[in-house]
Design a protein around this motif. Structure first.
Motif, PDB file in Angstrom:
ATOM      1  N   CYS A   1       8.505   5.534  12.942  1.00 54.28           N
ATOM      2  CA  CYS A   1       7.252   4.677  12.735  1.00 54.28           C
ATOM      3  C   CYS A   1       8.016   3.810  11.246  1.00 54.28           C
ATOM      4  CB  CYS A   1       6.199   5.591  11.629  1.00 54.28           C
ATOM      5  SG  CYS A   1       5.477   5.334  10.396  1.00 54.28           S
ATOM      6  N   VAL A   2       7.340   2.378  10.916  1.00 51.18           N
ATOM      7  CA  VAL A   2       7.841   1.496  10.195  1.00 51.18           C
ATOM      8  C   VAL A   2       7.601   1.812   8.233  1.00 51.18           C
ATOM      9  CG1 VAL A   2       8.722   0.032  11.876  1.00 51.18           C
ATOM     10  CG2 VAL A   2       6.427  -0.339  10.161  1.00 51.18           C
ATOM     11  N   PHE A   3       6.893   2.830   8.554  1.00 52.06           N
ATOM     12  CA  PHE A   3       6.317   2.896   6.709  1.00 52.06           C
ATOM     13  C   PHE A   3       6.177   4.423   6.467  1.00 52.06           C
ATOM     14  CE2 PHE A   3       2.229   1.251   8.548  1.00 52.06           C
ATOM     15  CZ  PHE A   3       1.987   0.312   7.718  1.00 52.06           C
ATOM     16  N   CYS A   4       6.755   5.308   7.149  1.00 48.34           N
ATOM     17  CA  CYS A   4       7.544   6.164   6.639  1.00 48.34           C
ATOM     18  C   CYS A   4       9.049   7.265   7.438  1.00 48.34           C
ATOM     19  CB  CYS A   4       6.704   7.739   6.704  1.00 48.34           C
ATOM     20  SG  CYS A   4       5.769   8.335   8.889  1.00 48.34           S
ATOM     21  N   HIS A   5       9.391   6.273   8.442  1.00 50.52           N
ATOM     22  CA  HIS A   5      10.381   6.758   8.950  1.00 50.52           C
ATOM     23  C   HIS A   5      10.609   8.218   9.165  1.00 50.52           C
ATOM     24  CE1 HIS A   5      11.380   2.396   8.036  1.00 50.52           C
ATOM     25  NE2 HIS A   5      11.394   2.791   6.929  1.00 50.52           N
TER      26      HIS A   5
ATOM     27  N   ALA B   1     -12.389   0.213   9.546  1.00 54.35           N
ATOM     28  CA  ALA B   1     -11.575  -0.452   8.439  1.00 54.35           C
ATOM     29  C   ALA B   1     -10.094  -0.595   8.561  1.00 54.35           C
ATOM     30  CB  ALA B   1     -12.395  -1.041   7.134  1.00 54.35           C
ATOM     31  N   LEU B   2      -9.927   1.442   8.335  1.00 48.35           N
ATOM     32  CA  LEU B   2      -8.595   1.506   7.939  1.00 48.35           C
ATOM     33  C   LEU B   2      -8.104   1.197   9.342  1.00 48.35           C
ATOM     34  CD1 LEU B   2      -7.836   5.192   5.981  1.00 48.35           C
ATOM     35  CD2 LEU B   2      -7.082   4.753   8.590  1.00 48.35           C
ATOM     36  N   ILE B   3      -8.160   1.452  10.386  1.00 45.69           N
ATOM     37  CA  ILE B   3      -7.083   1.101  11.490  1.00 45.69           C
ATOM     38  C   ILE B   3      -7.156   0.164  11.439  1.00 45.69           C
ATOM     39  CG2 ILE B   3      -7.401   1.300  14.052  1.00 45.69           C
ATOM     40  CD1 ILE B   3      -9.285   3.463  13.561  1.00 45.69           C
ATOM     41  N   TRP B   4      -7.710  -0.718  11.696  1.00 44.74           N
ATOM     42  CA  TRP B   4      -7.701  -2.696  11.551  1.00 44.74           C
ATOM     43  C   TRP B   4      -6.571  -2.334  10.556  1.00 44.74           C
ATOM     44  CZ3 TRP B   4      -8.019  -6.434  14.361  1.00 44.74           C
ATOM     45  CH2 TRP B   4      -7.864  -7.653  14.012  1.00 44.74           C
ATOM     46  N   ASN B   5      -7.329  -2.594   9.418  1.00 43.44           N
ATOM     47  CA  ASN B   5      -6.041  -3.000   8.159  1.00 43.44           C
ATOM     48  C   ASN B   5      -4.734  -1.734   8.219  1.00 43.44           C
ATOM     49  OD1 ASN B   5      -7.150  -5.333   6.275  1.00 43.44           O
ATOM     50  ND2 ASN B   5      -9.065  -3.408   6.402  1.00 43.44           N
ATOM     51  N   ILE B   6      -4.136  -0.935   8.497  1.00 45.99           N
ATOM     52  CA  ILE B   6      -3.432  -0.123   8.916  1.00 45.99           C
ATOM     53  C   ILE B   6      -2.704  -0.699   9.515  1.00 45.99           C
ATOM     54  CG2 ILE B   6      -1.920   1.854   9.643  1.00 45.99           C
ATOM     55  CD1 ILE B   6      -3.718   3.202   7.616  1.00 45.99           C
TER      56      ILE B   6
ATOM     57  N   PHE C   1       1.596   7.452   4.561  1.00 45.42           N
ATOM     58  CA  PHE C   1       0.818   5.848   4.084  1.00 45.42           C
ATOM     59  C   PHE C   1      -0.313   5.635   4.724  1.00 45.42           C
ATOM     60  CE2 PHE C   1      -0.060   1.392   4.995  1.00 45.42           C
ATOM     61  CZ  PHE C   1      -0.231   1.011   3.782  1.00 45.42           C
ATOM     62  N   ALA C   2      -0.993   6.715   5.945  1.00 46.82           N
ATOM     63  CA  ALA C   2      -2.390   6.577   6.504  1.00 46.82           C
ATOM     64  C   ALA C   2      -2.831   7.468   5.544  1.00 46.82           C
ATOM     65  CB  ALA C   2      -2.607   6.841   7.901  1.00 46.82           C
TER      66      ALA C   2
ATOM     67  N   ALA D   1       0.179   1.020  -0.046  1.00 49.18           N
ATOM     68  CA  ALA D   1      -1.469   1.446   0.201  1.00 49.18           C
ATOM     69  C   ALA D   1      -2.622   1.234  -0.843  1.00 49.18           C
ATOM     70  CB  ALA D   1      -1.024   3.471  -0.035  1.00 49.18           C
ATOM     71  N   ALA D   2      -1.733   0.833  -1.603  1.00 51.53           N
ATOM     72  CA  ALA D   2      -3.091   0.370  -2.647  1.00 51.53           C
ATOM     73  C   ALA D   2      -3.856  -0.519  -1.795  1.00 51.53           C
ATOM     74  CB  ALA D   2      -2.878   0.240  -4.191  1.00 51.53           C
ATOM     75  N   ASP D   3      -2.369  -1.664  -1.373  1.00 57.03           N
ATOM     76  CA  ASP D   3      -3.727  -3.042  -0.884  1.00 57.03           C
ATOM     77  C   ASP D   3      -4.108  -3.022  -0.268  1.00 57.03           C
ATOM     78  OD1 ASP D   3      -1.750  -5.078  -2.754  1.00 57.03           O
ATOM     79  OD2 ASP D   3      -0.127  -4.593  -1.167  1.00 57.03           O
ATOM     80  N   ILE D   4      -3.769  -1.663   0.764  1.00 57.96           N
ATOM     81  CA  ILE D   4      -4.723  -1.795   2.370  1.00 57.96           C
ATOM     82  C   ILE D   4      -6.163  -0.753   1.424  1.00 57.96           C
ATOM     83  CG2 ILE D   4      -5.006  -0.074   3.795  1.00 57.96           C
ATOM     84  CD1 ILE D   4      -3.105  -2.423   4.217  1.00 57.96           C
TER      85      ILE D   4
END
Length: 217
Positions: free
Chosen positions: A68-72, A134-139, A87-88, A155-158
């Motif tokens: 995963c490129v977010f949390c590795h 919305a969450l799935i699309w923006n993540i 992140f999610a 995460a605040a941007d998402i």
């Protein structure tokens, strides 16, 4: 190739059969959601999106690993990317608290699209659908931005992007149906206002720091 054929075939059957064989079709394709968002969520439910894990299975992953490129901290599976990743989880936790929703399940497939949604009161199930889509699309967009453009999205941007998307969907609801969603729309509006204000304050701090560095430099 087999997965691609199955995905195209299953979507073709869905169109021909009017969604009768799809347990989530009665609400997934309803209302004025963008078609690309609907289609992507449907593909996610079928685990047919190009996660690093799916790409690696097909020997198409161009990255060193499928982490995963977010949390590795795990392989980029559908469930990990949208539910288990820290992140999610941060984004989910925000909306669960903001709108008093039940905690998301551990599996994205059947549980979140059917079981989790059914735990909501009937009149607010649409709110749950808005959050999921919305969450799935923006993540996914943030994940692509990280991989292809090396941009770090917080995460605040998402959350802010989800707020804007959800609020835009609220504004196109039939006038007579808006009343039951008023409290949720108000919560989203306050959330968006708060995040916008915090972003402005952060930018002001960064600008002041940059000016100070230039002065001392």
């Amino acid at each position: 190739m087999a997965n691609e054929v199955f995905s195209v075939k299953s979507f073709y059957n869905f169109l021909n059969e009017g969604g009768l064989q799809c347990p989530i079709s009665s609400w997934l394709w309803r209302n004025n959601y963008p078609r690309k968002v609907n289609l992507f969520n449907w593909l996610t439910w079928k685990n047919k999106i190009l996660t690093l894990e799916n790409l690696e299975k097909q020997c198409f992953n161009k990255l060193p690993t499928a982490t995963c490129v977010f949390c590795h901290a795990g392989i980029e599976l559908v469930d990990h990317l949208f539910l288990h990743c820290s992140f999610a989880k941060h984004v989910w936790k925000y909306f669960v608290r903001l709108l008093h929703l039940p905690e998301p399940p551990i599996l994205l497939s059947y549980l979140i699209w059917v079981s989790w949604r059914s735990r909501l009161q009937t009149w607010i199930q649409d709110v749950g659908v808005w959050i999921m889509k919305a969450l799935i699309w923006n993540i996914w967009l943030a994940r692509n931005d990280r991989i292809f453009n090396a941009n770090v999205v917080h995460a605040a941007d998402i959350i802010m992007k989800c707020d804007r998307m959800i609020f835009s969907w609220f504004t196109v609801i039939v006038e007579g149906a808006r009343g039951k969603f008023e409290d949720y729309a108000l919560a989203i509006r306050h959330s968006l206002k708060f995040l916008d204000q915090r972003a402005e304050e952060t930018n002001e701090v960064l600008t002041a720091e940059e000016a100070s560095e230039q002065h001392t430099g």
